[in-house]
Design a protein around this motif. Structure first.
Motif, PDB file in Angstrom:
ATOM      1  N   MET A   1       0.845  -1.168   0.000  1.00 40.40           N
ATOM      2  CA  MET A   1       0.000   0.000   0.000  1.00 40.40           C
ATOM      3  C   MET A   1       0.893   1.234   0.000  1.00 40.40           C
ATOM      4  SD  MET A   1      -2.773   1.214   2.815  1.00 40.40           S
ATOM      5  CE  MET A   1      -4.309   0.758   2.072  1.00 40.40           C
ATOM      6  N   SER A   2       0.534   2.225  -0.767  1.00 42.03           N
ATOM      7  CA  SER A   2       1.305   3.458  -0.809  1.00 42.03           C
ATOM      8  C   SER A   2       0.904   4.359   0.353  1.00 42.03           C
ATOM      9  CB  SER A   2       1.079   4.179  -2.135  1.00 42.03           C
ATOM     10  OG  SER A   2      -0.270   4.558  -2.244  1.00 42.03           O
ATOM     11  N   SER A   3       1.670   5.403   0.562  1.00 41.60           N
ATOM     12  CA  SER A   3       1.377   6.330   1.654  1.00 41.60           C
ATOM     13  C   SER A   3       1.250   7.746   1.112  1.00 41.60           C
ATOM     14  CB  SER A   3       2.476   6.264   2.711  1.00 41.60           C
ATOM     15  OG  SER A   3       3.715   6.612   2.144  1.00 41.60           O
ATOM     16  N   VAL A   4       0.732   8.647   1.935  1.00 41.67           N
ATOM     17  CA  VAL A   4       0.527  10.035   1.545  1.00 41.67           C
ATOM     18  C   VAL A   4       1.131  10.940   2.604  1.00 41.67           C
ATOM     19  CG1 VAL A   4      -1.211  11.819   1.110  1.00 41.67           C
ATOM     20  CG2 VAL A   4      -1.609   9.487   0.336  1.00 41.67           C
ATOM     21  N   ASN A   5       1.879  11.927   2.181  1.00 46.23           N
ATOM     22  CA  ASN A   5       2.436  12.945   3.057  1.00 46.23           C
ATOM     23  C   ASN A   5       2.030  14.288   2.469  1.00 46.23           C
ATOM     24  OD1 ASN A   5       3.926  14.698   4.586  1.00 46.23           O
ATOM     25  ND2 ASN A   5       5.882  13.695   4.250  1.00 46.23           N
ATOM     26  N   LYS A   6       0.905  14.828   2.918  1.00 49.80           N
ATOM     27  CA  LYS A   6       0.370  16.073   2.368  1.00 49.80           C
ATOM     28  C   LYS A   6      -0.152  16.934   3.506  1.00 49.80           C
ATOM     29  CE  LYS A   6      -2.378  17.815  -1.358  1.00 49.80           C
ATOM     30  NZ  LYS A   6      -1.556  17.865  -2.533  1.00 49.80           N
TER      31      LYS A   6
END
Length: 144
Positions: free
Chosen positions: A1-6
């Protein structure tokens, strides 16, 4: 699963941006942004809580910040959260958490500088007067 840093923030600048130019010629701008939160305490009194964020902008985005963004101005910042470490003068390891900006939109308010036209007294800019700047993607360059 990918991740998000926003991260998305809307707030006011606490100081004028500090802009440096590195030996490579890259510009880096740093400034503090205040966001406010309001709530009522147990007695029903309205309480304001201010959170301060360290913002960093690189290269072309830093140059736009240097030219247009001033203390007190309201801005929208979109970017990513990053923690870095460094050695202080006593050789102690210190950690700094900052927001690396990818996009900055000037919303108006005090300290509008050249971008504010004739607006005065903390009025907000209309959408036609807002300026948005984005970080250009640069391949094979690390921001440190």
């Amino acid at each position: 699963m990918s991740s998000v840093n926003k991260v998305i923030l809307i707030g006011n600048l606490g100081t004028d941006p500090e802009v440096r130019h590195l030996e490579s010629g890259a510009a880096v701008a740093q400034f503090r942004l205040a966001t406010n939160e309001f709530y009522k305490d147990k007695q029903g009194n309205r309480v304001e809580r201010t959170e301060w964020h360290n913002i960093v902008a690189w290269r072309g985005l830093a140059e736009m910040v240097e030219k247009y963004v001033k203390k007190g101005q309201s801005i929208y910042v979109e970017g990513k959260i990053r923690t870095r470490q460094y050695q202080d003068k006593d050789q102690q390891t210190r950690y700094v958490t900052e927001i690396v900006a990818d996009e900055i939109t000037m919303l108006g308010g005090r300290g509008q500088g050249e971008a504010g036209n004739a607006q005065q007294g903390g009025a907000q800019a209309t959408p036609a007067e807002q300026k948005t700047f984005r970080q250009e993607a640069e391949l094979n360059e690390l921001p440190f």
